[in-house]
Design a protein around this motif. Structure first.
Motif, PDB file in Angstrom:
ATOM      1  N   ASP A  97       0.820  -1.208   0.000  1.00 52.55           N
ATOM      2  CA  ASP A  97       0.000   0.000   0.000  1.00 52.55           C
ATOM      3  C   ASP A  97       0.851   1.254   0.000  1.00 52.55           C
ATOM      4  O   ASP A  97       0.509   2.247  -0.651  1.00 52.55           O
ATOM      5  N   ASP A 144       2.081   1.604  -3.519  1.00 51.91           N
ATOM      6  CA  ASP A 144       0.997   2.006  -4.407  1.00 51.91           C
ATOM      7  C   ASP A 144       0.643   3.479  -4.253  1.00 51.91           C
ATOM      8  O   ASP A 144       0.293   4.148  -5.233  1.00 51.91           O
ATOM      9  N   SER A 145       0.757   3.995  -3.036  1.00 54.24           N
ATOM     10  CA  SER A 145       0.432   5.403  -2.791  1.00 54.24           C
ATOM     11  C   SER A 145       1.585   6.348  -3.104  1.00 54.24           C
ATOM     12  O   SER A 145       1.453   7.567  -2.962  1.00 54.24           O
ATOM     13  N   LYS A 148      -1.235  -4.582  -2.835  1.00 54.28           N
ATOM     14  CA  LYS A 148      -2.208  -3.493  -2.723  1.00 54.28           C
ATOM     15  C   LYS A 148      -3.425  -3.980  -1.939  1.00 54.28           C
ATOM     16  O   LYS A 148      -3.916  -5.082  -2.151  1.00 54.28           O
ATOM     17  N   ASN A 149      -3.892  -3.154  -1.024  1.00 52.09           N
ATOM     18  CA  ASN A 149      -5.058  -3.407  -0.158  1.00 52.09           C
ATOM     19  C   ASN A 149      -4.784  -4.446   0.920  1.00 52.09           C
ATOM     20  O   ASN A 149      -5.715  -4.855   1.624  1.00 52.09           O
TER      21      ASN A 149
END
Length: 441
Positions: free
Chosen positions: A110, A113-114, A402-403
């Motif tokens: 995450d 991804d950010s 991710k997530n």
């Protein structure tokens, strides 16, 4: 490159005329203006984000790194469940006060991804000083790899094992700790029945609603029953028969647990253990260090440690990568070269070994084969060295893409309902599976 050569290189690059004592600072005080003033004065410093249980380690690291390089380390300490969000907010808001952080490994997907952390793949692969082959294999990839790209270097190995109070077992007629989760439930039941009225209980269950607490208690059993979070293709399998059996085993242990499981995290659990009020506790291996040298411990020389029990048809003990923390570099730091040198040094075998045997304890577990197998660790804590070797043969890791952070929270929410008696094990994990399929695919 040898450690001594790299130290010399660092000293040449970052040497300063005045050594400044390392100190903890508040996040707001690490704004760019202060850093600019420091640079103008010829000083070099890094702001490093860490969790509260690593504060002892941060003190040692700050003192040692400044002594070797003249570079000041400014630790920013936050609760363990806030570090990922703190780093992401700092980078996404444009504050950019953080240079280096050591978040929970599950959050690296995450954070990547950010756009909050740097991709370190090319640097790690090109620098022999990283010594990739020395990292414990079952730790290295889960802690650093997201979609074939590396975002950090392992810091704290953080596997769980089973500690037991030898005197309590002897008083209750048990010659050995449990080898299976069924035996664990039964021994816990007997001990609580015999000694619960005197404040001594069969086990401590970490049941507080947090992925690193309640999620850890489930993951330990998931490993023991031979289950997994996802299959080889990355698809969720959190409601497999093995997973449901693991959740049921957790529920079965609650009746004989130290009061009250839903409010018990490692602080409360460790206190009960040190006071001699529990026969069993699943915990990080550094609890053995504390059992011997913590001033509050009454169990010195009265404890043992073994691998996590097995369950169902599984007969092979497996380590559970419960917490685990990874050195990462903030995406927007203007001190990338210095940050790289620091995390390479902080993830080195020499430093990991020093953290393993430090007094007072630092809460750090092995991240490298060489530090795990070091003479210093083996002489100081041979039983901990033995059980930590389980990580050499594979370990259960949480998803990290991710997530993944949200998925861990979803699972914990459902497990909390199970612990509260609101749902069955099957219902809890069916609900988690449905949400995981949406989150993880």
């Amino acid at each position: 490159m040898s450690d001594s050569s790299r130290r010399a290189r660092t000293l040449r690059r970052f040497a300063v005329p005045t050594v400044v004592a390392a100190s903890a600072v508040m996040l707001a005080s690490c704004a760019g203006g202060d850093a600019d003033a420091s640079d103008a004065a010829g000083e070099q410093e890094l702001t490093v984000l860490l969790i509260s249980s690593h504060e002892g380690a941060s003190d040692l690291l700050a003192e040692r790194y400044e002594a070797e390089t003249g570079v000041r380390i400014n630790p920013v300490i936050v609760p363990y469940d806030e570090i990922g969000n703190t780093l992401a907010l700092d980078q996404q808001s444009g504050a950019n006060t953080i240079d280096v952080a050591a978040p929970w490994y599950v959050s690296i997907g995450d954070l990547a991804d950010s756009g909050s952390i740097q991709d370190l793949t090319d640097w790690i692969a090109s620098d022999p000083a990283a010594d990739e082959d020395d990292f414990i294999p079952s730790i290295y990839d889960p802690y650093t790899l997201v979609e074939d790209r590396r975002y950090g270097l392992p810091f704290d190995g953080d596997t769980h094992v089973l500690f037991y109070n030898t005197e309590i077992l002897q008083r209750n007629g048990f010659d050995a700790p449990p080898a299976t989760w069924d035996e664990y439930v039964e021994q816990s039941r007997v001990i609580t029945e015999n000694e619960g009225a005197d404040g001594v209980y069969g086990n401590v269950i970490f049941g507080q609603k947090s992925p690193l607490i309640l999620g850890a208690s489930f993951a330990n059993r998931l490993a023991g029953f031979g289950g997994a979070f996802v299959d080889d293709a990355g698809a969720p399998v959190i409601n497999s028969p093995e997973a449901v059996a693991a959740a049921q085993s957790l529920a079965d242990a609650l009746e004989s647990a130290y009061p009250t499981p839903t409010e018990t995290a490692f602080g409360e659990g460790n206190s009960a253990w040190y006071a001699g009020n529990a026969a069993f506790i699943e915990n990080w291996t550094d609890l053995g260090v504390g059992s011997q040298i913590n001033p509050d411990s009454t169990v010195a020389d009265g404890w043992g440690v073994t691998l996590l029990p097995v369950g169902g048809e599984n007969t092979q003990a497996r380590a559970s990568l419960v917490a685990g923390f990874t050195w990462v570099i903030a995406a927007h730091t203007d001190k990338t070269e210095l940050a790289r040198d620091f995390i390479q040094w902080a993830a080195s075998s020499e430093i990991n070994e020093e953290l393993l045997v430090a007094d007072p304890q630092t809460g750090i577990d092995p991240n490298r084969i060489s530090s795990l197998e070091s003479e210093a660790y083996g002489q100081a804590y041979p039983d901990l060295q033995r059980v930590n070797r389980a990580t050499l043969d594979g370990a259960l890791a949480w998803p990290t893409g991710k997530n993944a952070t949200q998925a861990a929270e979803v699972l914990t929410d459902e497990l909390a309902k199970l612990v509260a008696g609101e749902v069955t094990a099957q219902e809890a994990l069916d609900a988690a599976q449905a949400e995981w399929e949406e989150l993880l695919g």
